[in-house]
Write a protein that holds these residues in place. Structure first.
Motif, mmCIF file in Angstrom:
data_model
loop_
_atom_site.group_PDB
_atom_site.id
_atom_site.type_symbol
_atom_site.label_atom_id
_atom_site.label_comp_id
_atom_site.label_asym_id
_atom_site.label_seq_id
_atom_site.Cartn_x
_atom_site.Cartn_y
_atom_site.Cartn_z
ATOM 1 N N MET A 136 -5.526 3.981 6.006
ATOM 2 C CA MET A 136 -4.705 4.708 5.042
ATOM 3 C C MET A 136 -5.034 6.194 5.090
ATOM 4 S SD MET A 136 -5.136 1.803 2.126
ATOM 5 C CE MET A 136 -6.462 0.885 2.941
ATOM 6 N N ARG A 182 2.126 2.284 -3.309
ATOM 7 C CA ARG A 182 1.117 2.857 -4.197
ATOM 8 C C ARG A 182 0.551 4.175 -3.662
ATOM 9 N NH1 ARG A 182 0.800 -0.012 -8.295
ATOM 10 N NH2 ARG A 182 -0.826 1.355 -9.142
ATOM 11 N N CYS A 241 -8.688 7.129 3.597
ATOM 12 C CA CYS A 241 -9.182 6.233 2.559
ATOM 13 C C CYS A 241 -10.391 5.460 3.090
ATOM 14 C CB CYS A 241 -8.066 5.269 2.154
ATOM 15 S SG CYS A 241 -8.558 4.031 0.930
ATOM 16 N N ALA A 266 -9.416 -6.886 2.495
ATOM 17 C CA ALA A 266 -9.778 -5.475 2.425
ATOM 18 C C ALA A 266 -11.292 -5.374 2.570
ATOM 19 C CB ALA A 266 -9.340 -4.876 1.094
ATOM 20 N N ASN A 289 -12.066 1.340 -5.702
ATOM 21 C CA ASN A 289 -10.861 1.258 -4.885
ATOM 22 C C ASN A 289 -10.824 -0.056 -4.099
ATOM 23 O OD1 ASN A 289 -8.473 2.133 -3.619
ATOM 24 N ND2 ASN A 289 -9.609 3.104 -1.966
ATOM 25 N N LEU A 291 -7.989 -3.083 -4.496
ATOM 26 C CA LEU A 291 -7.174 -3.613 -3.410
ATOM 27 C C LEU A 291 -7.456 -5.087 -3.161
ATOM 28 C CD1 LEU A 291 -7.149 -0.608 -0.917
ATOM 29 C CD2 LEU A 291 -5.440 -1.274 -2.607
ATOM 30 N N PRO A 328 -0.226 3.950 4.572
ATOM 31 C CA PRO A 328 -0.876 3.094 5.570
ATOM 32 C C PRO A 328 -0.300 3.279 6.968
ATOM 33 C CG PRO A 328 0.742 1.830 4.351
ATOM 34 C CD PRO A 328 0.677 3.194 3.688
ATOM 35 N N LEU A 360 0.823 -1.205 0.000
ATOM 36 C CA LEU A 360 0.000 0.000 0.000
ATOM 37 C C LEU A 360 0.860 1.259 0.000
ATOM 38 C CD1 LEU A 360 -2.646 -1.207 2.600
ATOM 39 C CD2 LEU A 360 -3.072 -0.814 0.164
ATOM 40 N N TYR A 387 -0.734 5.026 -0.581
ATOM 41 C CA TYR A 387 -1.874 5.066 0.334
ATOM 42 C C TYR A 387 -1.530 5.567 1.737
ATOM 43 C CZ TYR A 387 -4.973 2.486 -2.868
ATOM 44 O OH TYR A 387 -5.766 2.108 -3.926
#
Length: 246
Positions: free
Chosen positions: A189, A147, A234, A225, A209, A213, A151, A144, A149
């Motif tokens: 996130m 990319r 998020c 997720a 989204n 994931l 986290p 994550l 996010y």
């Protein structure tokens, strides 16, 4: 030009470390804390933090870090948080956001939610490639983070709900804490890479989204997720799977 100036301010390595630290905390950060984290003197940290505020990457305020009020509580200290506004530079100019919003509007009007989620899940699987499903929260956090996010782990010891304490720290933990995370731990996130479009089309984009994931992390491994929206973060969280085979 404002975006160029703001991004250029991060060229200084000390300034960049300070910005990254403040951004990663998700709460107000004082000068002493930021200086210690960056390994520099408080006066130098203050200079760079104020410069980041001037260019619009941070915003500042003041509060008593002791949590006390009234006589003897001390003077309010200057604190900093990351500005929520986005900054971007494209040379030559590009406008992908307008294209994304037009496509999202068309998909929503045409009722293409299921098709979009299926495409997002396939893209997530393609990004994962031939790798097995994610084998734990630590690996999930690394994927994550790669990319964008941002986290962070909450309830790492399985004994709290991750709610912030008086200083805002709460149960948030880093990637290194994930290996010993308890069964109630969740990965939240701080950043949504699709924030601008998600604000206008939340059900469509948040569903996309989640599907992305699910494909990226896998749906038959030890983590899963799921949707759990919280203001300013998020809409998806990652947690231990309820699959008894894991």
């Amino acid at each position: 030009m404002e975006d160029i100036d703001a991004i250029a301010a991060l060229q200084d390595p000390v300034r960049r470390r300070l910005y990254e630290y403040v951004a990663a905390q998700g709460r107000e950060v004082g000068r002493n804390e930021a200086a210690e984290a960056a390994g520099v003197a408080r006066t130098l940290a203050a200079h760079h933090l104020d410069r980041l505020t001037e260019v619009g990457l941070l915003e500042s305020g003041s509060r008593r870090l002791t949590g006390r009020s009234g006589p003897g509580a001390g003077r309010p200290a200057k604190v900093y948080t990351r500005v929520r506004a986005e900054r971007s530079v494209s040379l030559p100019a590009r406008d992908y956001r307008t294209a994304a919003e037009l496509l999202a509007e068309a998909a929503e009007r045409a009722g293409l939610d299921a098709g979009l989620c299926a495409a997002a899940r396939r893209r997530g699987e393609a990004l994962r490639g031939s790798a097995a499903p994610c084998d734990g929260l630590g690996e999930a956090m690394e994927m994550l983070a790669a990319r964008g996010y941002e986290p962070h782990l909450e309830g790492a010891a399985g004994t709290d709900d991750g709610a912030p304490d008086a200083d805002g720290a709460g149960g948030a933990e880093s990637v290194g804490s994930a290996s010993g995370a308890g069964p109630s731990a969740v990965v939240r996130m701080r950043n949504c890479p699709f924030h601008a479009v998600a604000e206008r089309f939340p059900p469509l984009v948040c569903g996309m989204n989640l599907a992305l994931l699910e494909g990226l992390l896998g749906t038959d491994g030890p983590v899963r997720a799921r949707m759990d929206a919280r203001p300013g973060e998020c809409c998806v969280v990652v947690e231990h799977s309820k699959n008894k085979n894991h």
